[in-house]
Design a protein around this motif. Structure first.
Motif, PDB file in Angstrom:
ATOM      1  N   HIS A 121       0.935  -1.029  -0.237  1.00  0.00           N
ATOM      2  CA  HIS A 121      -0.373   0.059  -0.064  1.00  0.00           C
ATOM      3  C   HIS A 121       0.914   1.083   0.067  1.00  0.00           C
ATOM      4  N   ALA A 122       2.057   1.130   0.637  1.00  0.00           N
ATOM      5  CA  ALA A 122       2.843   2.205   1.049  1.00  0.00           C
ATOM      6  C   ALA A 122       3.275   2.966  -1.117  1.00  0.00           C
ATOM      7  N   ALA A 123       3.600   1.998  -1.001  1.00  0.00           N
ATOM      8  CA  ALA A 123       4.137   2.022  -2.535  1.00  0.00           C
ATOM      9  C   ALA A 123       3.333   2.673  -3.781  1.00  0.00           C
ATOM     10  N   VAL A 124       1.903   2.300  -3.753  1.00  0.00           N
ATOM     11  CA  VAL A 124       0.925   2.329  -4.310  1.00  0.00           C
ATOM     12  C   VAL A 124       0.741   3.926  -3.780  1.00  0.00           C
ATOM     13  N   LEU A 125       0.645   3.997  -2.550  1.00  0.00           N
ATOM     14  CA  LEU A 125       0.148   5.714  -2.240  1.00  0.00           C
ATOM     15  C   LEU A 125       1.088   6.894  -2.791  1.00  0.00           C
ATOM     16  N   ARG A 126       2.963   5.937  -3.034  1.00  0.00           N
ATOM     17  CA  ARG A 126       3.930   7.312  -2.939  1.00  0.00           C
ATOM     18  C   ARG A 126       3.614   7.128  -4.650  1.00  0.00           C
ATOM     19  N   GLU A 127       2.977   6.741  -5.307  1.00  0.00           N
ATOM     20  CA  GLU A 127       2.710   6.682  -7.095  1.00  0.00           C
ATOM     21  C   GLU A 127       1.414   7.326  -6.924  1.00  0.00           C
ATOM     22  N   PHE A 128       0.871   7.415  -6.374  1.00  0.00           N
ATOM     23  CA  PHE A 128      -0.246   8.415  -6.519  1.00  0.00           C
ATOM     24  C   PHE A 128      -0.141   9.328  -5.957  1.00  0.00           C
ATOM     25  N   ALA A 129       0.130   9.871  -5.043  1.00  0.00           N
ATOM     26  CA  ALA A 129       0.702  10.997  -5.013  1.00  0.00           C
ATOM     27  C   ALA A 129       1.675  11.517  -5.415  1.00  0.00           C
ATOM     28  N   ARG A 130       2.866  10.861  -6.144  1.00  0.00           N
ATOM     29  CA  ARG A 130       3.252  11.591  -7.701  1.00  0.00           C
ATOM     30  C   ARG A 130       2.570  11.860  -9.199  1.00  0.00           C
TER      31      ARG A 130
END
Length: 194
Positions: A121-130
């Motif tokens: 989930h942390a990696a997915v949210l980093r991508e979403f924030a990007r």
């Protein structure tokens, strides 16, 4: 692919007309306060259950990136786009944590019924924030844990909305709110701030 990922062989279930009674797209999209001209990444687009109404919500000046990891789903959505001649929806074959979309290209990221499928989930949210512009917003829709699984994944695959709320806070999202929508779903929203 993990065992929690929706099987594309069952894609017909996503377009079952009865689904509109227990998960009305108009209720979900209305809760997200979209604006004409917005650019949205619809992650977990599937067969377009939300992509098509999102395109209507943002209008001809808007854009919808329909992102899905399964080419079979995108093929079904492609047929619908051809049928309705919707040119503002662009199909993206990619994983949620690596969409390949440009940085700061979206006003809104919407992940529909896939939160429970993600391994990181942390990696997915980093991508979403990007993907999000400054003050861009995010919405995560997934299955409630407090209702019997008449529809959707088994209870052991589901995550409570508090999981998404905590993950958004940990990833720096602000103004995080949660609400139930439809009969079986929760919707968690937040805003990206620098």
């Amino acid at each position: 692919m993990n065992e929690r990922r929706f099987n594309a062989a069952h894609a017909h279930q996503l377009d079952d007309p009865a689904r509109r009674a227990w998960l009305p797209p108009v209720e979900v999209i209305g809760a997200m306060s979209l604006h004409p001209g917005d650019t949205i990444a619809n992650v977990g687009a599937g067969t377009g259950y939300f992509s098509l109404p999102l395109a209507q919500a943002v209008g001809p000046r808007g854009r919808v990136y329909a992102v899905d990891a399964q080419e079979e789903m995108l093929s079904l959505l492609r047929r619908k786009l051809d049928e309705f001649a919707l040119s503002i929806v662009e199909l993206i074959h990619a994983e949620a944590d690596n969409t390949g979309l440009p940085a700061s290209c979206c006003d809104f990221v919407f992940a529909a019924n896939v939160w429970h499928e993600f391994d990181n989930h942390a990696a997915v949210l980093r991508e979403f924030a990007r993907l999000l512009k400054l003050d861009g917003r995010i919405a995560i829709l997934d299955w409630r844990t407090d209702v019997l699984p008449e529809h959707g994944p088994p209870l052991e695959h589901r995550l409570d909305s508090s999981h998404a709320v905590n993950a958004l806070h940990s990833s720096g999202f602000q103004k995080v709110v949660s609400a139930n929508v439809g009969l079986y779903s929760w919707l968690v929203q937040g805003e990206r701030k620098r």
